[in-house]
Motif scaffolding. Structure first.
Motif, PDB file in Angstrom:
ATOM      1  N   UNK A  29       0.824  -1.206   0.000  1.00 14.10           N
ATOM      2  CA  UNK A  29       0.000   0.000   0.000  1.00 14.10           C
ATOM      3  C   UNK A  29       0.858   1.256   0.000  1.00 14.10           C
ATOM      4  N   UNK A  30       2.071   1.161   0.560  1.00 11.05           N
ATOM      5  CA  UNK A  30       2.946   2.323   0.540  1.00 11.05           C
ATOM      6  C   UNK A  30       3.513   2.562  -0.855  1.00 11.05           C
ATOM      7  N   UNK A  31       3.789   1.485  -1.559  1.00  7.87           N
ATOM      8  CA  UNK A  31       4.265   1.638  -2.939  1.00  7.87           C
ATOM      9  C   UNK A  31       3.192   2.270  -3.810  1.00  7.87           C
ATOM     10  N   UNK A  32       1.956   1.781  -3.650  1.00  7.60           N
ATOM     11  CA  UNK A  32       0.850   2.341  -4.419  1.00  7.60           C
ATOM     12  C   UNK A  32       0.672   3.815  -4.079  1.00  7.60           C
ATOM     13  N   UNK A  33       0.733   4.120  -2.777  1.00 11.74           N
ATOM     14  CA  UNK A  33       0.570   5.509  -2.336  1.00 11.74           C
ATOM     15  C   UNK A  33       1.667   6.402  -2.895  1.00 11.74           C
ATOM     16  N   UNK A  34       2.887   5.852  -3.000  1.00 13.14           N
ATOM     17  CA  UNK A  34       3.996   6.639  -3.542  1.00 13.14           C
ATOM     18  C   UNK A  34       3.739   6.987  -5.006  1.00 13.14           C
ATOM     19  N   UNK A  35       3.223   6.024  -5.761  1.00 14.93           N
ATOM     20  CA  UNK A  35       2.890   6.287  -7.152  1.00 14.93           C
ATOM     21  C   UNK A  35       1.790   7.327  -7.283  1.00 14.93           C
ATOM     22  N   UNK A  36       0.767   7.231  -6.423  1.00 11.71           N
ATOM     23  CA  UNK A  36      -0.327   8.199  -6.455  1.00 11.71           C
ATOM     24  C   UNK A  36       0.177   9.602  -6.106  1.00 11.71           C
ATOM     25  N   UNK A  37       1.031   9.688  -5.078  1.00 13.89           N
ATOM     26  CA  UNK A  37       1.548  10.995  -4.681  1.00 13.89           C
ATOM     27  C   UNK A  37       2.382  11.617  -5.791  1.00 13.89           C
ATOM     28  N   UNK A  38       3.140  10.786  -6.492  1.00 22.42           N
ATOM     29  CA  UNK A  38       3.985  11.327  -7.556  1.00 22.42           C
ATOM     30  C   UNK A  38       3.138  11.908  -8.684  1.00 22.42           C
ATOM     31  N   UNK A  39       2.112  11.180  -9.109  1.00 20.28           N
ATOM     32  CA  UNK A  39       1.296  11.628 -10.233  1.00 20.28           C
ATOM     33  C   UNK A  39       0.423  12.822  -9.858  1.00 20.28           C
ATOM     34  N   UNK A  40      -0.270  12.726  -8.715  1.00 18.91           N
ATOM     35  CA  UNK A  40      -1.242  13.765  -8.361  1.00 18.91           C
ATOM     36  C   UNK A  40      -0.671  14.860  -7.456  1.00 18.91           C
ATOM     37  N   UNK A  41       0.582  14.712  -7.056  1.00 25.11           N
ATOM     38  CA  UNK A  41       1.226  15.752  -6.269  1.00 25.11           C
ATOM     39  C   UNK A  41       2.195  16.585  -7.074  1.00 25.11           C
ATOM     40  N   UNK A  42       2.503  16.157  -8.285  1.00 28.09           N
ATOM     41  CA  UNK A  42       3.450  16.871  -9.143  1.00 28.09           C
ATOM     42  C   UNK A  42       2.758  18.083  -9.769  1.00 28.09           C
ATOM     43  N   UNK A  43       3.462  19.203  -9.809  1.00 32.67           N
ATOM     44  CA  UNK A  43       2.846  20.452 -10.268  1.00 32.67           C
ATOM     45  C   UNK A  43       2.398  20.396 -11.722  1.00 32.67           C
ATOM     46  N   UNK A  44       3.075  19.605 -12.548  1.00 31.87           N
ATOM     47  CA  UNK A  44       2.718  19.526 -13.961  1.00 31.87           C
ATOM     48  C   UNK A  44       2.031  18.209 -14.325  1.00 31.87           C
ATOM     49  N   UNK A  45       2.434  17.111 -13.696  1.00 29.51           N
ATOM     50  CA  UNK A  45       1.801  15.834 -14.007  1.00 29.51           C
ATOM     51  C   UNK A  45       0.358  15.771 -13.519  1.00 29.51           C
TER      52      UNK A  45
ATOM     53  N   UNK B 159      13.540   6.593 -12.463  1.00 28.01           N
ATOM     54  CA  UNK B 159      13.371   5.251 -13.024  1.00 28.01           C
ATOM     55  C   UNK B 159      12.647   4.308 -12.071  1.00 28.01           C
ATOM     56  N   UNK B 160      12.892   4.421 -10.774  1.00 28.12           N
ATOM     57  CA  UNK B 160      12.274   3.512  -9.821  1.00 28.12           C
ATOM     58  C   UNK B 160      10.765   3.721  -9.720  1.00 28.12           C
ATOM     59  N   UNK B 161      10.269   4.879 -10.217  1.00 28.45           N
ATOM     60  CA  UNK B 161       8.838   5.171 -10.142  1.00 28.45           C
ATOM     61  C   UNK B 161       8.125   5.091 -11.485  1.00 28.45           C
ATOM     62  N   UNK B 162       8.864   4.829 -12.565  1.00 27.78           N
ATOM     63  CA  UNK B 162       8.249   4.866 -13.894  1.00 27.78           C
ATOM     64  C   UNK B 162       7.143   3.828 -14.022  1.00 27.78           C
ATOM     65  N   UNK B 163       7.400   2.588 -13.554  1.00 25.38           N
ATOM     66  CA  UNK B 163       6.378   1.548 -13.668  1.00 25.38           C
ATOM     67  C   UNK B 163       5.140   1.918 -12.872  1.00 25.38           C
ATOM     68  N   UNK B 164       5.348   2.460 -11.654  1.00 23.87           N
ATOM     69  CA  UNK B 164       4.200   2.832 -10.823  1.00 23.87           C
ATOM     70  C   UNK B 164       3.479   4.051 -11.385  1.00 23.87           C
ATOM     71  N   UNK B 165       4.239   5.012 -11.911  1.00 19.92           N
ATOM     72  CA  UNK B 165       3.625   6.176 -12.547  1.00 19.92           C
ATOM     73  C   UNK B 165       2.770   5.753 -13.724  1.00 19.92           C
TER      74      UNK B 165
END
Length: 459
Positions: free
Chosen positions: A233-249, A391-397
């Motif tokens: 669940x933390x990995x999933x949350x990290x992917x969600x935070x990256x996509x929806x927390x990024x100013x442009x993504x 790179x470590x987040x590309x698959x999750x992103x």
């Protein structure tokens, strides 16, 4: 693997070995993709599979609406079944992909999808295929596609250096759109001659060929599957935070989610308009879809150039603003034909009366413009996402975005079928245009408008 992309375009080492990109220097800056043989073979496998995919896209529509005498709602439900796995499993797919070699996942996905299409063909030829059976098979097909999609996007950065990602994605999408251009038209004639079920076997063969080519790629050295002890669940949350927390993504993601609802409505309704309302037959549907491919070829050719000249954000905003106007032209096609037609399906364009040619011209030009806009934005969107993501987040992103995007198809496709059944196909087409307009406005009034891939910084 920290990286920074500036106007000077530093070189990067992605992986070691023959599959990888060489170290820093002029070789990494060389803009010729043919210097990376692993990418060239991957490109070949993807291109062959793309041709088969467009045959299947058309063949499935004819199978549902003509062979099985289905409705727009049936078409929408089958489309939704194909993408439901993205909604159910998409958020964990990227985490799962991190645990396996991406090449292995791609090979397994190709083999499995080829077998599923063969399983559709057999009962269809025997006249024993039902909509519930097709829904189940498409659900399994979609599950395999989900794993392959997540691995696909995170596999490309292993084949070329980051400065070449936009160019690599442009070449892949160019091949896809060439396949759409010729594959759709050929598929229309093929389905008319050998029937929709038999045509599905060609895509099965294309998936088997793609798997065979991927087997020839050497395993990447210097890279091992991720075996993080971090909770799921933390990995999933990290992917969600990256996509929806990024100013442009984040604004790009929300805009694309809305876009997929409109696109799904269009995908559920357009085959009904061409096959049942205008009675243009499988060849007519193939020609209309082929117009989209022609436009997309032109769009992908211009994509990189427009991205450099206007900036990634501005180029994508312009492309998205053009799309609702393109679908408005398609919505006007039935009016040009004098309304819904009845009787036998026209087997050849030579038999089309003048009003049907006018309707075809509107639908074809609308699809041409729609395809061109998608061709411009596709490589820019993919390249930007890959460039700004570690790179470590590309698959999750990739899995996060794709799961929600495809989840929107689960909403949009049945919605399109319901609107077409209750209010008519013309209303459904205008609804699709409205969603596409909303998606473009979300991007227009966001920070993404100023995004440039050259200034992307990977933490």
């Amino acid at each position: 693997m920290s990286r920074i992309m500036t106007a000077r375009l530093y070189g990067y080492q992605v992986i070691g070995g023959n599959m990888g990109v060489s170290d820093i220097g002029s070789s990494a800056m060389e803009p010729k993709l043919r210097r990376y043989p692993a990418f060239v073979r991957f490109w070949l496998a993807s291109t062959v599979s793309d041709f088969g995919t467009y045959i299947t896209t058309l063949a499935l529509s004819v199978l549902i609406l003509v062979t099985m005498n289905g409705t727009p709602l049936d078409q929408g439900l089958v489309n939704a079944a194909r993408w439901t796995p993205y909604l159910l499993f998409g958020l964990v797919a990227g985490v799962w992909i991190d645990r396996f070699p991406r090449r292995t996942v791609l090979i397994g996905g190709d083999l499995g999808r080829g077998l599923i299409l063969a399983a559709v063909c057999v009962p269809a030829v025997a006249g024993a295929l039902s909509v519930p059976t097709l829904l189940i098979l498409m659900f399994v097909f979609g599950t395999l596609a989900l794993t392959s999609d997540a691995a696909y996007q995170s596999f490309i950065p292993q084949l070329v250096p980051r400065p070449l990602l936009t160019k690599a994605n442009a070449r892949l999408q160019q091949s896809d759109t060439v396949a759409q251009t010729t594959g759709s038209a050929v598929a229309g004639g093929l389905v008319a001659v050998v029937s929709a079920p038999v045509a599905l076997l060609l895509d099965a063969v294309s998936y088997f060929f793609s798997a065979a080519v991927l087997v020839t790629l050497e395993r990447p050295s210097g890279r091992v599957p991720v075996r993080s002890k971090q909770r799921l669940h933390r990995k999933v949350a990290e992917g969600l935070r990256w996509v929806y927390g990024h100013s442009h993504l984040a604004p790009l993601a929300w805009s694309t989610h809305i876009w997929f609802i409109g696109s799904a409505i269009l995908g559920a309704v357009l085959p009904t308009v061409i096959l049942n309302d205008l009675r243009l037959g499988a060849l007519g549907l193939g020609l209309v879809m082929g117009c989209s491919g022609i436009g997309a070829v032109a769009g992908t050719t211009l994509s990189t150039r427009l991205g450099h000249r206007w900036g990634t954000g501005n180029a994508m905003v312009a492309a998205r603003l053009a799309q609702p106007f393109a679908i408005a032209l398609v919505a006007l096609a039935p009016l040009a034909a004098g309304g819904e037609r009845t009787g036998e399906i026209y087997g050849s364009p030579l038999h089309w009366p003048g009003e049907l040619w006018a309707a075809f011209a509107l639908a074809g030009f609308g699809q041409l413009l729609f395809g061109m806009a998608m061709g411009v934005e596709g490589p820019l969107e993919m390249g930007y996402q890959q460039a700004v993501t570690p790179d470590r987040l590309i698959a999750r992103m990739s899995a996060t975005r794709r799961s929600v995007n495809r989840g929107m198809i689960v909403i949009g496709a049945p919605l399109g079928g319901v609107i077409a059944t209750v209010a008519g196909t013309d209303t459904a087409l205008w609804a699709a245009a409205a969603f596409l307009l909303l998606a473009s406005l979300v991007l227009l009034f966001s920070r993404f408008r100023d995004a440039r891939i050259e200034e992307a910084l990977i933490p």
